[in-house]
Design an enzyme around this catalytic site. Structure first.
Site, PDB file in Angstrom:
ATOM      1  N   GLU A  91      -2.446  10.798 -25.449  1.00 33.71           N
ATOM      2  CA  GLU A  91      -2.923  11.404 -26.687  1.00 33.71           C
ATOM      3  C   GLU A  91      -3.368  12.849 -26.479  1.00 33.71           C
ATOM      4  O   GLU A  91      -3.828  13.218 -25.405  1.00 33.71           O
ATOM      5  CB  GLU A  91      -4.098  10.580 -27.226  1.00 33.71           C
ATOM      6  CG  GLU A  91      -3.634   9.195 -27.647  1.00 33.71           C
ATOM      7  CD  GLU A  91      -4.749   8.299 -28.181  1.00 33.71           C
ATOM      8  OE1 GLU A  91      -4.452   7.511 -29.080  1.00 33.71           O
ATOM      9  OE2 GLU A  91      -5.883   8.376 -27.699  1.00 33.71           O
ATOM     10  N   CYS A 104      -7.181  19.417 -27.079  1.00 30.68           N
ATOM     11  CA  CYS A 104      -7.609  18.591 -25.949  1.00 30.68           C
ATOM     12  C   CYS A 104      -6.369  17.844 -25.439  1.00 30.68           C
ATOM     13  O   CYS A 104      -5.702  17.149 -26.195  1.00 30.68           O
ATOM     14  CB  CYS A 104      -8.682  17.624 -26.454  1.00 30.68           C
ATOM     15  SG  CYS A 104      -9.223  16.457 -25.225  1.00 30.68           S
ATOM     16  N   CYS A 111      -6.162   6.503 -15.986  1.00 30.52           N
ATOM     17  CA  CYS A 111      -6.953   7.254 -15.016  1.00 30.52           C
ATOM     18  C   CYS A 111      -7.417   6.288 -13.932  1.00 30.52           C
ATOM     19  O   CYS A 111      -7.809   5.169 -14.220  1.00 30.52           O
ATOM     20  CB  CYS A 111      -8.169   7.899 -15.689  1.00 30.52           C
ATOM     21  SG  CYS A 111      -9.133   8.900 -14.534  1.00 30.52           S
ATOM     22  N   CYS A 115     -14.361   5.389 -14.671  1.00 30.78           N
ATOM     23  CA  CYS A 115     -15.765   5.531 -15.080  1.00 30.78           C
ATOM     24  C   CYS A 115     -16.140   4.428 -16.058  1.00 30.78           C
ATOM     25  O   CYS A 115     -15.336   4.032 -16.909  1.00 30.78           O
ATOM     26  CB  CYS A 115     -15.997   6.896 -15.722  1.00 30.78           C
ATOM     27  SG  CYS A 115     -15.627   8.252 -14.607  1.00 30.78           S
ATOM     28  N   GLY A 165      -7.078  11.007 -18.407  1.00 29.11           N
ATOM     29  CA  GLY A 165      -6.735  11.319 -17.024  1.00 29.11           C
ATOM     30  C   GLY A 165      -7.681  12.280 -16.347  1.00 29.11           C
ATOM     31  O   GLY A 165      -8.477  12.970 -16.990  1.00 29.11           O
ATOM     32  N   GLU A 166      -7.576  12.302 -15.023  1.00 33.22           N
ATOM     33  CA  GLU A 166      -8.365  13.220 -14.198  1.00 33.22           C
ATOM     34  C   GLU A 166      -7.416  14.332 -13.746  1.00 33.22           C
ATOM     35  O   GLU A 166      -6.579  14.135 -12.862  1.00 33.22           O
ATOM     36  CB  GLU A 166      -8.949  12.441 -13.005  1.00 33.22           C
ATOM     37  CG  GLU A 166      -9.570  13.295 -11.923  1.00 33.22           C
ATOM     38  CD  GLU A 166     -10.518  14.379 -12.433  1.00 33.22           C
ATOM     39  OE1 GLU A 166     -11.516  14.059 -13.089  1.00 33.22           O
ATOM     40  OE2 GLU A 166     -10.246  15.568 -12.165  1.00 33.22           O
ATOM     41  N   SER A 197     -11.685  19.930 -16.976  1.00 36.68           N
ATOM     42  CA  SER A 197     -12.849  19.047 -16.859  1.00 36.68           C
ATOM     43  C   SER A 197     -12.556  18.043 -15.754  1.00 36.68           C
ATOM     44  O   SER A 197     -11.499  17.418 -15.733  1.00 36.68           O
ATOM     45  CB  SER A 197     -13.061  18.328 -18.196  1.00 36.68           C
ATOM     46  OG  SER A 197     -14.100  17.391 -18.084  1.00 36.68           O
ATOM     47  N   LEU A 220     -21.032  15.153 -14.991  1.00 34.82           N
ATOM     48  CA  LEU A 220     -22.116  14.820 -14.054  1.00 34.82           C
ATOM     49  C   LEU A 220     -22.690  13.425 -14.334  1.00 34.82           C
ATOM     50  O   LEU A 220     -22.697  12.564 -13.468  1.00 34.82           O
ATOM     51  CB  LEU A 220     -23.190  15.905 -14.154  1.00 34.82           C
ATOM     52  CG  LEU A 220     -24.180  15.999 -13.009  1.00 34.82           C
ATOM     53  CD1 LEU A 220     -23.486  16.242 -11.681  1.00 34.82           C
ATOM     54  CD2 LEU A 220     -25.188  17.125 -13.272  1.00 34.82           C
ATOM     55  N   HIS A 221     -23.264  13.249 -15.484  1.00 31.36           N
ATOM     56  CA  HIS A 221     -23.699  11.935 -16.001  1.00 31.36           C
ATOM     57  C   HIS A 221     -24.866  11.271 -15.293  1.00 31.36           C
ATOM     58  O   HIS A 221     -25.334  10.215 -15.751  1.00 31.36           O
ATOM     59  CB  HIS A 221     -22.541  10.924 -16.040  1.00 31.36           C
ATOM     60  CG  HIS A 221     -21.321  11.429 -16.737  1.00 31.36           C
ATOM     61  ND1 HIS A 221     -21.356  11.967 -17.999  1.00 31.36           N
ATOM     62  CD2 HIS A 221     -20.029  11.501 -16.335  1.00 31.36           C
ATOM     63  CE1 HIS A 221     -20.139  12.343 -18.350  1.00 31.36           C
ATOM     64  NE2 HIS A 221     -19.321  12.082 -17.358  1.00 31.36           N
TER      65      HIS A 221
END
Ligand code: SAH
Ligand code: SF4
Length: 384
Positions: A91, A104, A111, A115, A165-166, A197, A220-221
């Site tokens: 997407e 975006c 991924c 997470c 995705g990363e 990102s 970061l989170h």
């Protein structure tokens, strides 16, 4: 198989033209036709000599992605679903604002980072997208929107690699795609307006600084390794100290003089006032209290999806958290959620992913692992 010209940045296209026995300026002309004019038919490229058009026709094509769905939000956000074959779909989301248009983009089908709070992560991983598939999202969106909005000039001013995705786990495809976005003969986007990102792939952050420094956002989170290990499993490989040092080093080459930290606000998990203070200590530990401006925080309201078992922080809690960071001199914004009525908000992008690596299964298992409390008496701390 015909070469897909969307795969090439200008250098790559020059090498391709060289193989056809054509001069470099032909590559520039071709690049402009494809990316600035949105052409996919060589017949339309009237200033290229007929024999060259013929050579191109037999050796190559401009192959975009098939759009299988389009959703429009009440707030103007548009989400497209692109078929990338073998049952996978990715997407892209266009977010219009008064002074800019942001696209975006996805970098992978699924991924592998997994997470806890991310619906892409829950779907597992199928494969990396190729450069052509990354660029095709921008190529399609820009020219679709120009036609749709009847605009001759550029519609998309910003690109964020924040879709599925990363991106830094797909580095070799990413860099030529970024170069095409930045190239004045293509989209001519400013380095400050193209953001990668990442969940913190340290060695690739170091390479990006050298190869193609664009704006960097780091997800970061959590203020501690104990919590981040659980929320962003990649932290076990690249823990916070290493990540923070790499962020500071990135600033030497970055087009902006700050790194953006993204922080998804999870109720009772990472949103306590003590955790905001711990974040302040964390970032001060790297440049000292005299320079809190080396980073900015973007607090993201959690966009829930059923499989996560998590809930978003109440608005007042997010505001309190932001205040602690702000009082310490750290510029902090709270992200406006856009397109949530069409599941286009952060972390809601799911596409279709044929998980080949069993990431999805691993996450489901992890949900049964209890989170160790990270602060001794953190009130409201939840097990996740
Ligand atoms: N893989 C990259 C980029 C894609 S995710 C990364 O992790 O940075 C883009 C952003 O959306 C990240 O900051 C991510 O943490 C955030 N995100 C993921 N799931 C979310 C959710 N359910 N709600 C809000 N933000 C989420
Ligand atoms: Fe992957 Fe980013 Fe989602 Fe984590 S937040 S699972 S790194 S897409």
């Amino acid at each position: 198989m015909l070469a897909n010209l969307l795969e090439y940045d200008l250098e790559g296209l020059a090498a391709f033209c060289d193989r056809l026995g054509e001069k470099r300026f032909r590559a520039t002309q071709l690049f402009r036709w494809i990316h600035q004019r949105g052409a996919s038919s060589f017949d339309a490229m009237t200033d290229l000599a007929k024999p060259l058009r013929e050579k191109l026709r037999v050796s190559s094509e401009v192959r975009g992605l098939a759009v299988t769905a389009e959703h429009r939000s009440a707030d103007g956000t548009i989400k497209w679903l692109f078929d990338v074959g073998a049952g996978n779909a990715v997407e892209a989301v266009f977010i219009p604002e008064d002074d800019r248009g942001t696209l975006c983009i996805s970098s992978q089908a699924g991924c592998a980072v997994g997470c806890r709070f991310c619906s892409t992560g829950h779907q597992g991983f199928s494969r990396n997208l190729g450069t052509g598939e990354i660029v095709a999202q921008l190529w399609f969106a820009e020219h679709f929107l120009r036609r749709h909005l009847r605009r001759g000039d550029r519609v998309i001013s910003n690109v964020v690699m924040m879709g599925m995705g990363e991106p830094l786990q797909n580095y070799t495809a990413l860099v030529p795609a970024l170069r095409t976005m930045l190239d004045d003969h293509a989209y001519g986007l400013s380095r400050r307006r193209v953001t990668v990102s990442t969940s913190g792939v340290v060695p690739m952050m170091e390479r990006l600084a050298r190869d193609c420094p664009v704006a960097l956002a780091v997800s970061l989170h959590a203020p501690t390794d104990a919590l981040r290990d659980n929320l962003v499993p990649l932290n076990r490989k690249y823990p916070l100290d290493e990540l923070m040092r790499t962020c500071v080093a990135y600033l030497d080459r970055a087009p902006r003089d700050f790194i953006t930290f993204e922080y998804c606000m999870l109720d009772g998990v990472n949103d306590q006032v003590e955790q905001a203070h711990a974040l302040v200590e964390l970032v001060r530990g790297y440049t000292g209290p005299s320079n809190p401006n080396w980073c900015k925080f973007n607090l993201i309201p959690f966009n829930p999806f059923p499989a996560s078992g998590l809930t978003g922080s109440p608005r007042a809690q997010i505001a309190m958290f932001a205040r602690v960071l702000g009082d310490a001199g750290i510029v902090t914004t709270i992200r406006k959620t856009r397109g949530d009525d069409i599941e286009a908000a952060c972390g809601q992008l799911a596409g279709d992913v044929k998980d080949r690596t069993h990431v999805a299964g691993r996450i489901a298992q992890q949900r049964t692992i209890m989170l160790k409390p990270i602060l001794p008496a953190a009130s409201g701390q939840k097990e996740i």
